[in-house]
Each structure stands twice: as structure tokens, then as C-alpha cells.
Design a protein around this motif. Structure first.
Motif, PDB file in Angstrom:
ATOM      1  N   LEU A 164       0.778  -1.263   0.043  1.00 52.41           N
ATOM      2  CA  LEU A 164      -0.024   0.086  -0.071  1.00 52.41           C
ATOM      3  C   LEU A 164       0.904   1.333   0.032  1.00 52.41           C
ATOM      4  CD1 LEU A 164      -3.074  -0.459   2.337  1.00 52.41           C
ATOM      5  CD2 LEU A 164      -3.091   0.335  -0.125  1.00 52.41           C
ATOM      6  N   ILE A 165       1.901   1.322   0.661  1.00 52.80           N
ATOM      7  CA  ILE A 165       2.940   2.402   0.781  1.00 52.80           C
ATOM      8  C   ILE A 165       3.491   2.477  -0.364  1.00 52.80           C
ATOM      9  CG2 ILE A 165       5.137   3.127   1.422  1.00 52.80           C
ATOM     10  CD1 ILE A 165       4.508   1.610   4.176  1.00 52.80           C
ATOM     11  N   TYR A 166       3.899   1.520  -1.417  1.00 55.49           N
ATOM     12  CA  TYR A 166       4.377   1.749  -2.557  1.00 55.49           C
ATOM     13  C   TYR A 166       3.213   2.282  -3.625  1.00 55.49           C
ATOM     14  CZ  TYR A 166       9.170   0.457  -1.511  1.00 55.49           C
ATOM     15  OH  TYR A 166      10.384   0.261  -1.087  1.00 55.49           O
ATOM     16  N   ASP A 167       2.130   1.473  -3.510  1.00 55.95           N
ATOM     17  CA  ASP A 167       1.051   2.054  -4.100  1.00 55.95           C
ATOM     18  C   ASP A 167       0.745   3.413  -4.263  1.00 55.95           C
ATOM     19  OD1 ASP A 167       0.784  -0.351  -5.158  1.00 55.95           O
ATOM     20  OD2 ASP A 167      -0.968  -1.074  -3.837  1.00 55.95           O
ATOM     21  N   ASN A 168       0.804   4.339  -2.982  1.00 59.30           N
ATOM     22  CA  ASN A 168       0.256   5.394  -2.828  1.00 59.30           C
ATOM     23  C   ASN A 168       1.555   6.428  -3.085  1.00 59.30           C
ATOM     24  OD1 ASN A 168      -2.340   5.546  -1.647  1.00 59.30           O
ATOM     25  ND2 ASN A 168      -1.593   4.000   0.078  1.00 59.30           N
ATOM     26  N   LYS A 169       2.658   6.012  -3.391  1.00 55.22           N
ATOM     27  CA  LYS A 169       3.766   7.056  -3.546  1.00 55.22           C
ATOM     28  C   LYS A 169       3.483   7.679  -4.998  1.00 55.22           C
ATOM     29  CE  LYS A 169       7.655   4.606  -5.724  1.00 55.22           C
ATOM     30  NZ  LYS A 169       7.974   5.427  -6.883  1.00 55.22           N
ATOM     31  N   PRO A 170       3.888   8.985  -5.149  1.00 54.05           N
ATOM     32  CA  PRO A 170       3.865   9.477  -6.482  1.00 54.05           C
ATOM     33  C   PRO A 170       4.951   8.891  -7.432  1.00 54.05           C
ATOM     34  CG  PRO A 170       3.928  11.166  -4.914  1.00 54.05           C
ATOM     35  CD  PRO A 170       4.005   9.674  -4.183  1.00 54.05           C
ATOM     36  N   ASP A 171       4.594   8.680  -8.567  1.00 51.41           N
ATOM     37  CA  ASP A 171       5.521   8.221  -9.743  1.00 51.41           C
ATOM     38  C   ASP A 171       6.869   8.737  -9.720  1.00 51.41           C
ATOM     39  OD1 ASP A 171       3.349   6.449 -10.292  1.00 51.41           O
ATOM     40  OD2 ASP A 171       2.795   7.688 -11.914  1.00 51.41           O
ATOM     41  N   ASN A 172       7.047   9.859  -9.421  1.00 53.22           N
ATOM     42  CA  ASN A 172       8.368  10.714  -9.711  1.00 53.22           C
ATOM     43  C   ASN A 172       9.144  10.546  -8.142  1.00 53.22           C
ATOM     44  OD1 ASN A 172       6.618  12.602  -8.100  1.00 53.22           O
ATOM     45  ND2 ASN A 172       7.836  14.062  -9.044  1.00 53.22           N
TER      46      ASN A 172
END
Length: 311
Positions: free
Chosen positions: A47-55
Motif C-alpha cells: 500500500l505504501i508503494y501504491d500510494n507514492k507518487p510516480d516521480n
């Protein structure tokens, strides 16, 4: 002017609200390309990685075992140092930084004696708190961890933050060492962080207004604080009572520490304003009383070497 590419952000996570964390990461991504997170428990890594901005480049430390806020902070600053950063902005997991934070902080990073650059923190729920417009910059003795930009070299020189404290008064301890060691904490009043201090509930409008007016006329924030009800956590009561005793033993040669959090000056004042008041308003009085007593006992029993300024 400081080095723009030498500043990063660190957040200690514990059972985060992912919607709030996403808002925090989105705001960070407007000013920074990377963030260091420390998992102190209850984190869904996917979930943490899913919620991080792409950049955004994300470094996730910790194994999910709760080692306390202090250990998390030390791990983040150690990682930031390894990445050749000079400054770390430490945030709570629900902090959403203002858009001018990096730009304004950057103006004050060239002084080698500056240990911390901090924002003006305002809890909008606490209506006695007002934004201070001037001066734009002032030197202060104390600041909270959230929103603070820490000089990594000075953090290392001072031996990091005290991990025995675990959670409460970690900022008081570090700020005390900073100031006693001849370094500076500067607050930028034009950088405003909306920060929530504790778990509180509003009273009725008439009661709220009465205590706000009384507190203002008597110039007493402890009375103004009666305009809301604080939820009392026995666990936090334990750590606050334990740590305030431990720290006052640690700094016995340099005056009191930790009392300013409760607008008092002595341990007796702390017992009345914080411990007794919390006992009176708390729901589970048996647990609260046990937590206070255990905290006092452990604070007195912990071995502590009185701290001295290194010459």
C-alpha cells in the motif's frame, strides 16, 4: 546559499492512515524527489508503494518491529548521511508540508551553527493558537520533531537522539543538547505547518468560548486548554512521567526540562497540570494511576549519567 540537492525528507511510520500518508507524500513530491520511511509497525508495504507518487524515490527502512520514534529518527538520519545529504526534514506520518517549506529552509542552511530549522506549528483545533506574523525568523530554545530540518553533521556530533526515551520528550532532549552545545534553532514564522497536538475533542461552543476568553484575559494557556477535552492514553502517561524524571536527572546540572510542554516550571507543576489533571479527566482511572506510578518508578530507577557539554 545551501546545497539544494543535499536535503531530503524522513518519516517514521506506525499504523499509518494511508489516505493521509498519500496526501503527505503528494505534498512532499512537489518539492523533493526522494523520501526515507521507517517502518515501526503496522505498515502494508504494498500500500505504501501504491500510494507514492510516480516521480518519487522511496527508501523503506525497519522491519516492522516498534523500536520507538527515537530509533526510527536515528535510522533515517544515518541513511540520509550515507546518501550524502546534509539536512533532513523529519515529519509525522500525517504531516502535509506547506508549498514554501523547501525554498524558505534553503535560505538558512549556510550557517554551520544552525542545528535545526523549524516551521511555525499551528493546531487549528486549538483555537487559542494564533499565527505569529513577525518576526519572519527568530531563534528559539525548543521545537517539535515534525517539520524540523535537522543538520546531519550536528546530529552526529551530539550523538543522535536518545533512543531510551522511545517516544515522549525526544524533541525536548535533543533541543536541550543543541542549545547547551552552542548551536542554534531557528524558526521561520512564514513557514506554517498545520500540526495536530494529541487526541482532543471540542466542548460545547459556550464552554469553549468561556475558557478561551478567560485564558486570554489571564494570559494563561493552561486555562485556554480547558476549551477542549484531551483523550488520555495510559501508555503515553507512562512515557511522559518516566521520561520527564529521567531527563531531569540527565540534565541536573542545567536546569529543568520538559515542563514547558505544559506551561509549568517545576516537577510539582508537572504533577498538577499534567498527571493529576489527566487522572481526573481520563476514563480508565486505575490504568492511568498505574501508568503514572510505573512511569515515576522506572524514571527513578533507570541508570543515567548526568550529561555535560563537550568542550
Amino acid at each position: 546559499m545551501g546545497h539544494i540537492d543535499k536535503m531530503t525528507v524522513g518519516i517514521v511510520l506506525y499504523n499509518p492512515d494511508y489516505e493521509r500518508l498519500k496526501a503527505s507524500l503528494d505534498a512532499i513530491a512537489q518539492q523533493f524527489t526522494s523520501v526515507i520511511l521507517y517502518n515501526n509497525g503496522g505498515c502494508n508495504v504494498d500500500l505504501i508503494y501504491d500510494n507514492k507518487p510516480d516521480n518519487m524515490e522511496l527508501v523503506l527502512l525497519g522491519d516492522g518491529v516498534n523500536r520507538g520514534i527515537a530509533a526510527g529518527l536515528n535510522a533515517i538520519l544515518k541513511e540520509a548521511l550515507a546518501e550524502n545529504n546534509e539536512w533532513v526534514i523529519t515529519l509525522d506520518q500525517d504531516s502535509v508540508i506547506p508549498g514554501n517549506m523547501r525554498e524558505e529552509y534553503q535560505k538558512w542552511t549556510s550557517n554551520d551553527r544552525t542545528a535545526i530549522i523549524c516551521p511555525q506549528c499551528i493546531d487549528k483545533r486549538r483555537k487559542y493558537m494564533h499565527i505569529k506574523e513577525t518576526p519572519r525568523m527568530e531563534k528559539v530554545q525548543m521545537c517539535i520533531t515534525s517539520g524540523s530540518c535537522m543538520n546531519i553533521k550536528i546530529w552526529k556530533r551530539l550523538g543522535g537522539v536518545d533512543e531510551w526515551l522511545f517516544i515522549d520528550l525526544v524533541d525536548n532532549d535533543y533541543c536541550k543538547r543543541v542549545v547547551l552545545s552552542g548551536y542554534e534553532i531557528i524558526r521561520l514564522n512564514n513557514v506554517i505547518l498545520n500540526h495536530q497536538y494529541g487526541d482532543i475533542m471540542p466542548r460545547s461552543k459556550s464552554v469553549e468560548k468561556f475558557f478561551l476568553k478567560l485564558g486570554d484575559s489571564l494570559k494563561c494557556e493552561n486555562i485556554a486548554k480547558l476549551s477542549f477535552v484531551r483523550r488520555v492514553s495510559p501508555l503515553r502517561m507512562y512515557y511522559e512521567n518516566r521520561n520527564v524524571i529521567y531527563l531531569n536527572r540527565k540534565y541536573k546540572n542545567y536546569g529543568g526540562i520538559g515542563y514547558e510542554n505544559h506551561h509549568c516550571r517545576t516537577y510539582f507543576g508537572f504533577l498538577i497540570v499534567f498527571s493529576l489533571y489527566s487522572f481526573l479527566i481520563g476514563k480508565d482511572k486505575v490504568k492511568i494511576l498505574k501508568a503514572i506510578c510505573k512511569g515515576i518508578k522506572d524514571g527513578l530507577n533507570q541508570e543515567v549519567k548526568p550529561w555535560k557539554v563537550k568542550k
